[in-house]
Write an enzyme that holds these catalytic residues in place. Structure first.
Site, PDB file in Angstrom:
ATOM      1  N   ASP A   1      -7.179   6.344   7.367  1.00  0.00           N
ATOM      2  CA  ASP A   1      -7.507   4.915   7.242  1.00  0.00           C
ATOM      3  C   ASP A   1      -8.677   4.654   8.189  1.00  0.00           C
ATOM      4  O   ASP A   1      -8.997   5.501   9.031  1.00  0.00           O
ATOM      5  CB  ASP A   1      -6.253   4.089   7.629  1.00  0.00           C
ATOM      6  CG  ASP A   1      -6.457   2.571   7.569  1.00  0.00           C
ATOM      7  OD1 ASP A   1      -7.421   2.114   6.925  1.00  0.00           O
ATOM      8  OD2 ASP A   1      -5.643   1.849   8.177  1.00  0.00           O
TER       9      ASP A   1
ATOM     10  N   GLN B   1       0.840  -1.200   0.000  1.00  0.00           N
ATOM     11  CA  GLN B   1       0.000   0.000   0.000  1.00  0.00           C
ATOM     12  C   GLN B   1       0.878   1.255   0.000  1.00  0.00           C
ATOM     13  O   GLN B   1       0.664   2.175  -0.802  1.00  0.00           O
ATOM     14  CB  GLN B   1      -0.901  -0.018   1.247  1.00  0.00           C
ATOM     15  CG  GLN B   1      -1.790   1.190   1.380  1.00  0.00           C
ATOM     16  CD  GLN B   1      -2.855   1.228   0.301  1.00  0.00           C
ATOM     17  OE1 GLN B   1      -3.599   0.269   0.119  1.00  0.00           O
ATOM     18  NE2 GLN B   1      -2.945   2.329  -0.436  1.00  0.00           N
TER      19      GLN B   1
HETATM   20  N1   CP Z   1      -6.187  -1.100   0.635  1.00  0.00           N
HETATM   21  C1   CP Z   1      -6.323  -2.445   0.625  1.00  0.00           C
HETATM   22  O1   CP Z   1      -5.390  -3.200   0.952  1.00  0.00           O
HETATM   23  O2   CP Z   1      -7.536  -2.873   0.234  1.00  0.00           O
HETATM   24  P1   CP Z   1      -8.090  -4.375   0.338  1.00  0.00           P
HETATM   25  O3   CP Z   1      -8.232  -4.658   1.811  1.00  0.00           O
HETATM   26  O4   CP Z   1      -9.399  -4.346  -0.378  1.00  0.00           O
HETATM   27  O5   CP Z   1      -7.098  -5.292  -0.288  1.00  0.00           O
HETATM   28  N1  NVA Z   2      -5.946  -0.754   8.608  1.00  0.00           N
HETATM   29  C1  NVA Z   2      -6.809  -1.477   7.705  1.00  0.00           C
HETATM   30  C2  NVA Z   2      -6.301  -1.408   6.315  1.00  0.00           C
HETATM   31  C3  NVA Z   2      -7.143  -2.079   5.281  1.00  0.00           C
HETATM   32  C4  NVA Z   2      -6.542  -2.062   3.934  1.00  0.00           C
HETATM   33  C5  NVA Z   2      -6.952  -2.907   8.181  1.00  0.00           C
HETATM   34  O1  NVA Z   2      -5.960  -3.480   8.629  1.00  0.00           O
HETATM   35  O2  NVA Z   2      -8.052  -3.440   8.129  1.00  0.00           O
END
Ligand code: CP
Ligand code: NVA
Length: 305
Positions: free
Chosen positions: A224, A132
């Protein structure tokens, strides 16, 4: 670089090369398609948690590069439950040429790498989300034409995404400022990793508890979810703690007038970010999501080709 587990284990030079490679592969793709440099290679994709972006962008990246991918969901291999992590690593790596894993405990992806004969990529753990952060840097680079000297402010949970974004800023020369509620700061060992890299590269790394302070003059404002995968039982407690940490029009008045907004997605509209900002002129969240494809092609090309 054998594996891609966290940005602390990469050198700044290696990461700069990955971004350049991603820009090249993206241009090549838009120009008619990528060279099939991964022909005959298959990526095994282990998911202990749900995913849209990571799953589809990795699978499409493999296809665009002439390779293939196999999806292994939580019900299929029972990583560490049906079979030990080392045994899964030994067996799976005798069938495929690379492994991408999305796990809860970061130690599981480290252990996979330890026992795997083939490269392992972290597709998100409870501690880090390095793929990411690489896509995020690519997005910033495309939007500003540079990285050095910019300021990125992260507002919200000092969790996996914040950790990887902090490490990425330290490597790529962006000042990083984070605002979290008390008790939701980045973990101390990760903070120390980021501070060490930031010090080496002459970068400011600040931690705050007031979003307005963190966001002051920022070129990029990032958020986030308040409730990461695996934390669902804490949802109401977290909603109360994070109420002041929403990215909205009033908060963005403290940022640079040209500031852009990023979110790794999935977004919880009305919680950590408003519809107005998600869908507004500053938002780059959907090009950021697309860049997962291009950034991961660079990682795959670098470690599997
Ligand atoms: N941002 C991200 O990792 O999205 P997903 O959880 O959909 O893979
Ligand atoms: N912080 C979030 C990111 C999702 C892509 C999680 O870990 O669920």
């Amino acid at each position: 670089m054998k594996h891609f587990l966290d940005l602390a284990s990469c050198s700044s030079d290696e990461l700069h090369e990955l971004v350049e490679l991603a820009l090249g592969l993206k241009a090549e793709w838009r120009d008619g398609g990528n060279e099939p440099m991964l022909r005959g290679k298959t990526l095994g994709m282990i998911f202990q948690k749900p995913s849209l972006r990571t799953r589809v962008s990795f699978e499409m990246a493999m296809r665009h590069l002439g390779g293939d991918a196999i999806m292994l969901g939580p019900q299929e291999i029972g990583l560490g439950v049906r079979e030990s992590v080392p045994d899964v690593a030994r067996v799976l790596s005798s069938y495929v040429q690379g492994i991408m894993a999305r796990v809860f405990d970061h130690r599981d992806v480290v252990e996979l790498a330890e026992y795997s004969r083939v490269p392992v990529i972290n597709g998100l753990s409870d501690d880090y989300h390095p793929c990411q952060a690489l896509a995020d840097i690519l997005t910033v680079r495309e939007n500003f034409g540079r990285l050095q000297g910019l300021k990125l402010a992260f507002v919200g949970d000092g969790n996996n995404v914040a950790a990887s974004v902090a490490l990425a800023c330290a490597h790529f020369g962006l000042d990083f400022s984070i605002a979290t509620p008390e008790g939701y700061e980045m973990k101390a060992p990760i903070r120390e990793q980021a501070c060490a890299i930031a010090a080496r590269n002459g970068i400011n790394l600040e931690m705050h508890t007031h979003p307005q302070v963190a966001v002051a003059g920022a070129d990029i404002v990032y958020t986030d979810t308040w409730v990461s995968m695996g934390q669902e039982a804490e949802a109401s407690e977290r909603a109360a703690e994070f109420g002041e940490f929403q990215v909205n029009a009033s908060l963005l008045r403290h940022a640079s007038s040209a500031a852009i907004v990023l979110h790794c997605l999935p977004a919880h509209r009305g919680d950590e970010i408003t519809d107005e900002i998600m869908d507004g002129a500053r938002s780059r969240v959907f090009e950021q999501a697309e860049n997962r494809l291009h950034a991961q092609k660079a990682i795959l090309a670098r470690i599997l080709a």
